[in-house]
Design a protein around this motif. Sequence first.
Motif, PDB file in Angstrom:
ATOM      1  N   LEU A  84       5.908   2.415 -10.647  1.00 39.54           N
ATOM      2  CA  LEU A  84       4.590   2.019 -10.155  1.00 39.54           C
ATOM      3  C   LEU A  84       3.488   2.691 -10.961  1.00 39.54           C
ATOM      4  CD1 LEU A  84       5.184   2.290  -6.302  1.00 39.54           C
ATOM      5  CD2 LEU A  84       5.319   0.236  -7.736  1.00 39.54           C
ATOM      6  N   GLY A  85       2.452   1.906 -11.257  1.00 41.32           N
ATOM      7  CA  GLY A  85       1.286   2.428 -11.948  1.00 41.32           C
ATOM      8  C   GLY A  85       0.068   2.389 -11.055  1.00 41.32           C
ATOM      9  N   LYS A  86      -1.050   1.956 -11.605  1.00 43.64           N
ATOM     10  CA  LYS A  86      -2.304   1.943 -10.856  1.00 43.64           C
ATOM     11  C   LYS A  86      -2.292   0.901  -9.747  1.00 43.64           C
ATOM     12  CE  LYS A  86      -4.983   1.286 -14.427  1.00 43.64           C
ATOM     13  NZ  LYS A  86      -6.197   1.135 -15.256  1.00 43.64           N
ATOM     14  N   VAL A  87      -2.948   1.233  -8.659  1.00 43.35           N
ATOM     15  CA  VAL A  87      -3.180   0.256  -7.593  1.00 43.35           C
ATOM     16  C   VAL A  87      -4.276  -0.692  -8.066  1.00 43.35           C
ATOM     17  CG1 VAL A  87      -3.944  -0.086  -5.225  1.00 43.35           C
ATOM     18  CG2 VAL A  87      -2.525   1.882  -5.793  1.00 43.35           C
ATOM     19  N   ILE A  88      -4.036  -1.989  -7.979  1.00 44.42           N
ATOM     20  CA  ILE A  88      -5.025  -2.953  -8.444  1.00 44.42           C
ATOM     21  C   ILE A  88      -5.571  -3.844  -7.333  1.00 44.42           C
ATOM     22  CG2 ILE A  88      -4.142  -3.007 -10.802  1.00 44.42           C
ATOM     23  CD1 ILE A  88      -2.620  -5.534 -10.104  1.00 44.42           C
ATOM     24  N   GLY A  89      -4.978  -3.762  -6.146  1.00 43.50           N
ATOM     25  CA  GLY A  89      -5.471  -4.584  -5.049  1.00 43.50           C
ATOM     26  C   GLY A  89      -4.774  -4.231  -3.751  1.00 43.50           C
ATOM     27  N   ASN A  90      -5.289  -4.791  -2.662  1.00 43.37           N
ATOM     28  CA  ASN A  90      -4.671  -4.554  -1.362  1.00 43.37           C
ATOM     29  C   ASN A  90      -4.954  -5.709  -0.411  1.00 43.37           C
ATOM     30  OD1 ASN A  90      -7.047  -3.788   0.599  1.00 43.37           O
ATOM     31  ND2 ASN A  90      -7.463  -2.702  -1.312  1.00 43.37           N
ATOM     32  N   THR A  91      -4.148  -5.772   0.618  1.00 46.02           N
ATOM     33  CA  THR A  91      -4.293  -6.804   1.642  1.00 46.02           C
ATOM     34  C   THR A  91      -4.156  -6.152   3.004  1.00 46.02           C
ATOM     35  OG1 THR A  91      -3.393  -8.562   0.246  1.00 46.02           O
ATOM     36  CG2 THR A  91      -3.296  -8.910   2.615  1.00 46.02           C
ATOM     37  N   ILE A  92      -5.030  -6.548   3.933  1.00 49.18           N
ATOM     38  CA  ILE A  92      -4.969  -6.083   5.315  1.00 49.18           C
ATOM     39  C   ILE A  92      -4.766  -7.291   6.215  1.00 49.18           C
ATOM     40  CG2 ILE A  92      -6.211  -4.937   7.187  1.00 49.18           C
ATOM     41  CD1 ILE A  92      -7.744  -3.367   5.066  1.00 49.18           C
ATOM     42  N   ILE A  93      -3.770  -7.207   7.092  1.00 45.40           N
ATOM     43  CA  ILE A  93      -3.427  -8.301   7.994  1.00 45.40           C
ATOM     44  C   ILE A  93      -3.638  -7.851   9.432  1.00 45.40           C
ATOM     45  CG2 ILE A  93      -1.507  -9.719   8.843  1.00 45.40           C
ATOM     46  CD1 ILE A  93      -0.374  -9.637   5.997  1.00 45.40           C
ATOM     47  N   ASN A  94      -4.217  -8.734  10.245  1.00 44.75           N
ATOM     48  CA  ASN A  94      -4.459  -8.440  11.654  1.00 44.75           C
ATOM     49  C   ASN A  94      -4.232  -9.686  12.504  1.00 44.75           C
ATOM     50  OD1 ASN A  94      -5.466  -5.593  11.912  1.00 44.75           O
ATOM     51  ND2 ASN A  94      -6.989  -6.316  10.438  1.00 44.75           N
TER      52      ASN A  94
END
Length: 269
Positions: free
Chosen positions: A238-248
């Motif tokens: 794993l390298g750099k974090v490039i994005g994210n998702t939040i689910i609700n």
Amino acid sequence: MSQIFKFSIVCVLLLIVSTSCKSEKKETIEAEASEPIVENKILTPVETIENAYNKDVFLSNEAIELDMVISFGGNERLNGKMTYLTNSTKGKIELKDGTFIYFDGEKVFHSPNLINDKAARFDAYTWMYFLLFPTKLSDQGTIWSNVEVSRLNDKTYNTQRLTFEANTGDAPDDWYIVYSDPKTNMIDYAAYIVTVNKSTEVAESDPHAIGYSNYKMIDGVPIAHNWEFYEWSKDGGLGKVIGNTIINNVKFVNPDADKFTVPADFIEK
């Protein structure tokens, strides 16, 4: 994927933010794990993962509905309510600006005033596939390698490489490497490439990974409520974090008969 909706599962992942994540070396050796038995049936490694996610329970529901916010590069990429049939044949995305995207099999339709209309097919299938991925591992056209054992972020995982038969979905040259916890059989990470609109060689020069976390039980089915997207390499992990998702607000629903009916003025993509 059922039909395998792997469409461009990373075009968006070309966006890179400066947030960094520790890179770890990954070692690969042959696995020697015994296969579990469920109701007198010896499960394959893929079935073991699907069983951990209660695939049968998931598919016993007609549809799943949830709110999803996706960000890349510190910017909101998509925000909307998703509704998908659990067999992945139909879906509807209602974006916060009041526009819509529908898919029905291989056909995608969107509102005439959809802002990012060029990404309509990508958005129709990609997020659905990431969400349903643990229940789609044995879809028609999937090809799995033997199980190996790998190290990633100082943790040992069972790993398998997923490829696809020719003419499977829009990008049969895509591949995944699935990292599942040997104790829980849950997927923590999946590395992948996307070959849509690019050669395999180019795609393999820029692989990524998705990390699943914050699992919550929804009517007996574990659903990851947080995703992170990373740069990834075979040697560096794993390298750099490039994005994210939040689910609700995840729930199983029985949609109205006209839930997936496409309005007459919508544009087919």
